[in-house]
Design a protein around this motif. Structure first.
Motif, mmCIF file in Angstrom:
data_model
loop_
_atom_site.group_PDB
_atom_site.id
_atom_site.type_symbol
_atom_site.label_atom_id
_atom_site.label_comp_id
_atom_site.label_asym_id
_atom_site.label_seq_id
_atom_site.Cartn_x
_atom_site.Cartn_y
_atom_site.Cartn_z
ATOM 1 N N ALA A 1 0.830 -1.210 0.000
ATOM 2 C CA ALA A 1 0.000 0.000 0.000
ATOM 3 C C ALA A 1 0.862 1.257 0.000
ATOM 4 O O ALA A 1 1.936 1.294 0.604
ATOM 5 C CB ALA A 1 -0.925 -0.002 1.221
ATOM 6 N N ILE B 1 0.329 5.535 0.508
ATOM 7 C CA ILE B 1 -0.612 6.568 0.941
ATOM 8 C C ILE B 1 -0.091 7.937 0.521
ATOM 9 O O ILE B 1 1.086 8.252 0.663
ATOM 10 C CB ILE B 1 -0.804 6.534 2.471
ATOM 11 C CG1 ILE B 1 -1.399 5.185 2.904
ATOM 12 C CG2 ILE B 1 -1.694 7.674 2.939
ATOM 13 C CD1 ILE B 1 -1.540 5.043 4.403
ATOM 14 N N VAL C 1 -4.978 6.334 -1.763
ATOM 15 C CA VAL C 1 -4.310 5.082 -1.396
ATOM 16 C C VAL C 1 -4.262 4.164 -2.617
ATOM 17 O O VAL C 1 -5.280 3.952 -3.290
ATOM 18 C CB VAL C 1 -5.035 4.366 -0.231
ATOM 19 C CG1 VAL C 1 -4.365 3.018 0.070
ATOM 20 C CG2 VAL C 1 -5.039 5.239 1.013
ATOM 21 N N CYS D 1 -1.881 -0.365 6.217
ATOM 22 C CA CYS D 1 -1.715 1.091 6.242
ATOM 23 C C CYS D 1 -1.563 1.640 7.654
ATOM 24 O O CYS D 1 -1.143 2.797 7.823
ATOM 25 C CB CYS D 1 -2.912 1.763 5.559
ATOM 26 S SG CYS D 1 -3.020 1.427 3.790
ATOM 27 N N GLN E 1 1.666 2.938 8.380
ATOM 28 C CA GLN E 1 2.008 4.196 7.735
ATOM 29 C C GLN E 1 1.245 5.376 8.344
ATOM 30 O O GLN E 1 1.256 6.474 7.795
ATOM 31 C CB GLN E 1 1.730 4.100 6.231
ATOM 32 C CG GLN E 1 2.521 2.997 5.527
ATOM 33 C CD GLN E 1 2.277 2.976 4.030
ATOM 34 O OE1 GLN E 1 2.156 4.026 3.403
ATOM 35 N NE2 GLN E 1 2.221 1.783 3.449
#
Length: 643
Positions: free
Chosen positions: A545, A547, A557, A576, A579
């Protein structure tokens, strides 16, 4: 790369110390993988001795009695076809062209396209043709394999003849019926049964080599020259039947990801290749010692107490071969879906530990219907043999061309070496293809019809998806503009997170625009989510992923999956958290746009192709299920689009 859209498609985007006197340790893991490779990889090519030598002799003799020179020539062709095509081409070269450990036509295509900055469409075309031809192989293999094995009952007694086709259909029905349970539960017996099969046919051949030891001279390729020169017309037709001996070679590459290169190579060199050679040589000696009478040498040289056990073992081996090619069709279809060559199809996982163990109900049903039609329509394996070669030879030719690209662009081989090696393989592939294409009226039309149908479906889906994307993009608002306006003048905000799936991360999702239009509200946190398919089989979690924060209300995303992976959006979004995004599935709503398509005379495609594309789109599985999103968290907003 390939980007998935919210309509169901994807669109192109860019231990301890050693002891000196200790006995050598046995690598049990390697032995288990090698045994497994026997059952899955070599089931198809392993059943070729049942019919390949017989069909080649019938083609060369034009009847039921073959001359000594013809028998030696045919056997020499089989020996060298197995040596050059399988041992040299596939074992030495093709298996090295792995895409992150995965093999197969579409993996090779993805590997070759990835070597170019702009990913040429002609490489995509080669992959598309190869995949289309593979489906021909996937339906003909179960039909001809099981039918030829059951025909062994005719050697026991002719009274079985009326029951051959019905019994074949019953066996095939059972094969397709058990697919829903997956191969994991029965895979443990595949290897041992296939190993017993190879050892049995090898022993059967050894016993009969003494019938006429002169057959060993066939290892000399001079007999090929004599055979081709004495009667070119007959030899040309015979070559098409010779190719039956190497059908299944593509499975070596297609199943690379399941076992790895070493077990596949070890199984071939230690068991499969020697046993195949021994059996073919034994069949040749048997026919020589019986005055050249062709008959059904594979079963006839096992007459007596061994006949019925060999028929039973042959039937079991052909069932395993059928299982392997059906599983291969499931894997290929999943790759095609991920690469936007086909619409989304329902995929069921049948194993908790092996991601490759999948079941696709619709594909299984269609394969079963076509296989039944082939058995009922052709009645005998001899009739099906003409249909078999075209799809396999065509697929192998596509592999050769794609391999040349990999050699040149990725392996950085000198052009002279690439041209020399590719030319040798291509001449052989083209020779086999041309000798099979002349059998169109004798049954080859079946292979071409299947391949043409699949190519039409793939091309229609790709073309329609492109037109649909271009048309919807014209009516969409740039995402940057919309987010700026909403940041300046915020609408009514409601608690929670809204995730909007889109195939174009630069444009405002249709579901977002309609949500604002009808509800007049916006969530406190809004995510523009794009699902991307990478040109590699699997993607590590650290690359899953990405972002990008757009402003206080929006972030973008991008979730990436490999083409061999089953997309799971909730699991991907959970990554995520590392993150900084506090993702909670219970406070998140997923907004999807469900488009209702209507044919349009201005779409750029003929009306019939418009309707075919719309039918394919309707057949696509639900995006919620495909991306494994909890149904209770999904809001679908409908729109109508004329393509």
């Amino acid at each position: 790369m390939v980007v998935a859209n919210d309509e169901g498609g994807v669109k192109p985007s860019h231990g301890g110390p050693a002891v000196a006197d200790a006995a050598p340790q046995v690598d049990h893991g390697m032995l288990a993988l090698t045994l497994g490779a026997l059952g899955v990889v070599y089931g198809d090519i392993g059943t070729s001795p049942i019919y390949a030598f017989r069909e080649a002799l019938v083609a060369s003799s034009g009847g039921n009695v073959a001359e000594r020179e013809d028998i030696l020539g045919v056997l020499s062709l089989i020996i060298w076809a197995l040596t050059i095509i399988v041992t040299i081409k596939y074992i030495l070269f093709v298996l090295r062209a792995d895409n992150k450990g995965e093999g197969g036509t579409l993996s090779l295509m993805a590997l070759a396209r990835g070597a170019f900055a702009h990913r040429p469409r002609w490489i995509l075309l080669l992959g598309m043709l190869g995949a289309s031809l593979f489906y021909g192989d996937a339906v003909i293999t179960p039909a001809i394999s099981v039918l030829s094995a059951v025909e062994g009952l005719n050697v026991v007694t002719p009274t079985f003849e009326p029951y051959v086709v019905p019994l074949t259909l019953v066996i095939l029905a059972a094969v397709f019926a058990v697919q829903r349970f997956g191969t994991a539960s029965v895979a443990s017996v595949f290897g041992p049964v296939t190993a017993l099969w190879f050892l049995s046919i090898g022993a059967s051949g050894v016993v009969h080599i003494v019938d006429d030891p002169e057959i060993l001279l066939a290892i000399n390729p001079v007999y090929i020259v004599y055979f081709l020169a004495n009667s070119p017309e007959v030899a040309f037709v015979t070559i098409g039947a010779i190719f039956l001996a190497v059908t299944g070679a593509e499975a070596l590459y297609a199943d690379l990801g399941h076992f790895g290169r070493r077990p596949i190579v070890l199984a071939w060199l230690a068991i499969v290749f020697p046993c195949l050679l021994l059996n073919y040589v034994g069949q040749g000696a048997f026919v020589l010692s019986h005055g050249g009478i062709v008959g059904h040498p594979f079963f006839e040289m096992n007459e007596g107490w061994a006949l019925l056990p060999m028929v039973a073992l042959a039937t079991a081996a052909t069932v395993i071969a059928s299982q392997a090619v059906i599983s291969g069709a499931f894997s290929l279809t999943r790759q095609a879906v991920q690469l936007n060559l086909l619409p989304r199809l329902e995929i069921l996982h049948t194993s908790e530990t092996q991601s490759g163990q999948i079941y696709m109900p619709r594909v299984n049903m269609l394969l079963g219907i076509v296989v039944f039609m082939l058995v009922i329509g052709f009645q005998e394996s001899t009739n099906l043999a003409a249909a078999y070669g075209i799809s396999v030879t065509g697929n192998m030719l596509m592999t050769t061309l794609l391999l040349a690209v990999v050699m040149l662009k990725i392996w950085k081989w000198p052009l002279v070496a690439v041209v020399a090696l590719t030319s040798m393989f291509a001449v052989i592939d083209i020779g086999f293809f041309v000798s099979n294409i002349v059998k169109v009226l004798d049954g080859g039309w079946a292979s071409l019809a299947i391949a043409f149908t699949m190519a039409l479906i793939i091309s229609t889906w790709m073309r329609g998806s492109r037109y649909l994307f271009e048309k919807t993009r014209k009516n969409e608002m740039p995402l940057g503009f919309l987010t700026e306006q909403l940041a300046k003048k915020k609408p009514q905000l409601v608690p929670g997170t809204a995730v909007f799936l889109t195939g174009d991360p630069l444009s405002a999702p249709t579901a977002l625009l309609h949500s604002l239009k009808h509800y007049k509200v916006l969530h406190e946190q809004n995510v523009i989510l794009s699902v991307v398919t990478a040109q590699q089989p699997k993607v590590p979690d650290q690359e899953r992923a990405r972002i990008e924060k757009l402003n206080d209300l929006f972030m973008r995303v991008t979730v990436t999956f490999g083409y061999m992976e089953q997309p799971n959006i909730p699991r991907a979004l959970a990554i995520c958290r590392k993150q900084g995004w506090k993702f909670d599935i219970m406070t998140t709503s997923f907004f999807l746009s469900r488009r209702s398509l209507k044919a349009s005379p201005t779409s750029g495609m003929p009306l019939w192709q418009d309707k075919l594309f719309i039918a394919l789109a309707k057949s696509a599985s639900d995006a919620t299920e495909y991306f494994q999103i909890p149904t209770g968290r999904v809001v679908e907003i409908g729109t109508q689009v004329a393509i």
